[in-house]
Enzyme design. Structure first.
Site, PDB file in Angstrom:
ATOM      1  CG  ASP A  95      -2.045   1.036   1.090  1.00  0.00           C
ATOM      2  OD1 ASP A  95      -2.275   1.537  -0.025  1.00  0.00           O
ATOM      3  OD2 ASP A  95      -2.654   1.373   2.120  1.00  0.00           O
ATOM      4  CG  MET A  96       4.842   1.310   0.466  1.00  0.00           C
ATOM      5  SD  MET A  96       4.772   2.548   1.780  1.00  0.00           S
ATOM      6  CE  MET A  96       4.935   1.507   3.218  1.00  0.00           C
TER       7      MET A  96
END
Length: 827
Positions: A493-494
């Site tokens: 989830d970067m």
């Protein structure tokens, strides 16, 4: 005689308790050693255990031994982390307090009486001398060791760790005014979410300076009246940044009320309630802001006139039930000529729309440029592989007719979708505002992932190209001009969470139109916004391998030479807690997980992810001063734990991959940033949690939040200071400045003052942009996880700073509905 008996029993019980403490520490220490961790806790546990046993035997050697435990602890602690007070405290708190306890009279007197008598009859003088003998023989060394510990603590209290001192350049970067200060961005207004279409969050106003910022007072307060309801999702939030045009401030609320206020007084002019339809599967309820268009002045280039002169100035309001509404800026009434009676339905063209209703909407204001309103949206994160499309669409600003659509699943087909057709299911989406360069004719889209975030075994080539990227599209056609990806095959989830900041930057090759992109992983990518090529060097480096079943990891990841992450590694010595007990528990937890450094893949064992998906920088982004060519940021340093949980039933292939996903309308619990996320259609669900001790304290040592100043010309972080207190995080209001996380962004003003409200303590703060020194703060009535703004009112000539204190449901900050304007006192 009875008193002596009671005293002996008390000594024995004290010894037993200390022995049990030793067993606890030593036993956990054995576990830590087996995992490859520090030997200290095992050795200290044995020392504490034997101390307790000696006390039970009424042996004064207990004090001697414990003095060695204290000295050993001091030496070990300093060798691990130096004189950092907040790291020393949990290493020594229990040890120090036990030492004090051992010097209490109810311990020393029974031990003194237990000193063996000489063979000759004891004289009264000898009996009197026994306490003094004990102090000379055992208690004094223990007292001395504690005194040494106190001195170490005093030194640590007066030591500065983790801060970086420096000064940003104050000179202007050239004689030519930067593009952000011409036309749209210049003057008294705050015309868009990021101040201008350049997303710089910079106001050229200079009435407030480092010399007078301390005089700021509340000028007016407005209460929206929109409060969280029992049926609302957990993540019901105020993440609002108002806009201001002319004499009016425009805002929206979590339930998507649009409100217009007088810029001088804060008095309400009008309010529009779209009466949204809430659904159980709504994951978020927030409105970050509205957008504005004026057919007479335009926003950037001139636009075509609205039919019949209707709504010459209009506000665009995105809603939680996937509508885009055009309102007359003067009256708040829908503009009938836009779409259907002022409304465009954003679910049109969505695949499986009836089933997926409630799982797509735009949390952020759209981009208004030329004659277009460009809108993107969020999808329900980590819920399923069967989610709405992440399509970006451009509508005619006056009629609401679809002009182009860009779907990352079908990137070459940008002509308006034909009736009956649909966009690609579950393509990467964009949650936050995009930026526009009118001169280049480009709109810059910050992209997230294809959901789910922590498993990507079914991602196709287009997803692998566009996810976690900045993508430049032609404003007129939606065609791709360039793509720059910040994370390959993102499993953490970067994503690219923040609006790109556009700035004309002086380089060795002259002045270059640049784009500065802040990311969750802390890297700042500085790109030539014409081509997407890096200006600040970027290096592809090998990263840890080994994803979950059916998945893979990218062999390398791009690392920018400019990063806000001061230390990319987490070590056992970085573990923290309120006491040595929960610090020890954190060390065991750290050693029990998989952690191979940044980009450690999620695992069934549980992986430490640092930086966590909360982000070093999240949707609040950074602010950029285009005159001095500097940036101001509020980075966070928080680790998360990702654990993949295998499903009992393996998902099927092809179109049946999503069979385990409930039908639309199912209740989405919690937040995509924490807790259990089902990831239907993948082999796993995932548990996402902050890395916390058993007592609920961060396992990672403070500071957890900073402010930072960046020289964009040199590509260096010049200063970094811990920011914020634990006043609103601790059971009692302790004003310890430990540096706390923040969610929201800062702004910079032309007077050299930056403002930030988004820390987890309830304050607005002003800083000297040059050196990061805090100039002023004021207590807010609720959490303010939002980005402020600034404008000048023509009525009084005063510069205002406006903040939203409404709280954040997922972070647990106090909720409210206060919009507060600050200004210098009237002269």
């Amino acid at each position: 005689m009875a008193a002596r008996t009671i005293s002996s029993i008390a000594l024995w019980i004290s010894g037993l308790v200390i022995l049990l403490i030793g067993l606890l520490v030593g036993g956990a220490g054995v576990r830590l050693v087996v995992l490859g961790g520090s030997w200290y806790y095992l050795i200290a546990g044995i020392g504490i255990l034997v101390t307790g046993a000696l006390l039970m035997a009424r042996r004064s050697a207990a004090l001697w031994l414990y003095a060695l435990v204290v000295i050993g602890t001091i030496i070990w602690a300093i060798s691990e982390i130096g004189f950092d007070w907040w790291q020393l405290a949990p290493r020594g708190d229990i040890i120090f307090l036990l030492g004090i306890y051992l010097l209490m009279p109810w311990i020393t007197r029974p031990l003194a009486r237990a000193i063996p008598l000489r063979r000759t009859a004891a004289s009264a003088a000898e009996m009197t001398a026994r306490p003094r003998s004990l102090w000379r023989g055992a208690a004094l060394p223990l007292a001395a060791s504690l005194a040494i510990g106190a001195v170490v603590g005093i030194i640590a209290l007066n030591s500065t760790y983790n801060d970086r001192e420096g000064r940003l350049p104050t000179a202007q970067a050239g004689a030519t005014p930067p593009a952000t200060l011409t036309a749209e961005g210049q003057g008294d207004d705050w015309r868009a979410y990021g101040h201008s279409s350049f997303g710089d969050k910079y106001s050229p106003l200079n009435q407030i300076t480092p010399d007078n910022a301390g005089q700021l007072k509340i000028a007016w307060t407005f209460h929206t009246g929109d409060q969280k309801q029992p049926s609302d999702p957990v993540e019901t939030t105020y993440e609002l940044t108002p806009i201001k045009i002319g004499d009016t401030v425009y805002i929206c609320t979590p339930h998507d009320w649009a409100i217009a206020l007088d810029a001088e007084t804060g008095q309400q002019k009008w309010k529009y309630d779209p009466k949204i339809t809430e659904r159980k599967n709504l994951q978020h309820l927030t409105c970050r802001g509205v957008s504005y268009h004026d057919e007479n002045t335009g926003v950037g280039a001139a636009s075509s006139a609205a039919p019949g002169g209707e709504c010459p100035a209009r506000i665009f309001l995105p809603t939680a039930d996937a509508r885009l509404i055009a309102l007359d800026a003067k009256t708040g009434q829908p503009c009938a000529g836009f779409g259907q009676n002022g409304v465009v339905d954003l679910m049109v063209g969505m695949p499986d729309a009836q089933r997926l209703v409630g799982e797509y909407y735009s949390t952020s204001p759209p981009v208004v440029t030329r004659n277009l309103v460009i809108v993107a949206g969020e999808v329900t994160d980590n819920y399923s592989t069967h989610e709405p499309s992440g399509v970006v669409r451009a509508y005619d600003v006056n009629t609401g007719a679809l002009v182009w659509n860009f779907d990352t699943g079908n990137p070459d087909a940008t002509s308006p979708l034909a009736p009956g057709q649909s966009y690609t299911l579950n393509s990467p989406n964009s949650w936050i505002v995009s930026s526009v360069d009118e001169a280049l004719g480009l709109v810059y889209i910050p992209y997230g992932n294809q959901t789910p975030d922590q498993w990507g075994g079914n991602r196709g080539p287009n997803t692998e190209r566009f996810a976690s990227s900045v993508t430049a599209l032609d404003v007129n056609t939606g065609k791709v001009r360039w793509v720059y990806q910040t994370v390959h095959h993102d499993l953490w989830d970067m994503d690219v969470p923040a609006q790109p900041s556009l700035i004309d930057l002086d380089t060795a090759n002259g002045r270059v139109p640049a784009l500065v992109q802040a990311t969750k992983r802390g890297d700042l990518y500085v790109l030539d916004r014409r081509t997407g090529q890096p200006i600040v060097p970027v290096e592809e480096r090998p990263v840890p391998q080994g994803a979950g079943k059916g998945d893979h990891t990218a062999p390398t990841q791009p690392f920018s030479a400019l990063t806000l992450l001061s230390n990319p590694l987490v070590r056992e010595r970085d573990m923290w807690g309120a006491t040595m007990f929960d610090q020890l528990a954190c060390r065991i937890q750290f050693r029990s997980m998989r952690y191979d450094g940044m980009f450690t893949p999620p695992s069934e064992k549980g992986s430490l992810v640092f930086p966590g998906n909360f982000g070093v920088i999240d949707w609040g982004g950074i602010s950029v001063d285009p005159v001095r060519q500097i940036a101001f940021a509020n980075p966070d340093h928080m680790a998360f734990v990702d654990r993949l949980v295998p499903r009992e039933k393996k998902p099927q292939s092809g179109n049946d991959q999503d069979v385990q996903r409930p039908a639309g309308g199912s209740d989405v619990q919690g937040s995509s940033e924490g807790g259990a996320n089902p990831m239907f259609g993948s082999p796993y669900s995932v548990e996402l949690n902050a890395f916390l001790s058993p007592l609920g304290f961060p396992c990672q040592a403070p500071p957890w939040g900073y402010i930072a100043g960046v020289d964009l010309r040199s590509g260096k972080v010049v200063y970094q200071h811990k920011n914020g207190t634990v006043r609103d995080l601790s059971p009692i209001p302790l004003p310890f400045k430990m540096g706390v996380p923040s969610l929201g962004g800062p702004i910079i003003t032309g007077g050299g003052v930056a403002f930030l409200t988004s820390t987890l303590d309830y304050y607005i703060r002003a800083y000297d942009v040059t050196d990061g020194r805090q100039l002023w703060e004021d207590r807010l009535p609720a959490g303010a996880q939002a980005t402020p703004m600034s404008y000048r009112s023509a009525a009084s000539g005063r510069q205002f700073v406006v903040v939203m204190a409404g709280g954040h449901g997922s972070l647990g900050t106090k909720l409210g509905d206060s919009l507060i304007a600050y200004a210098l006192p009237k002269s």
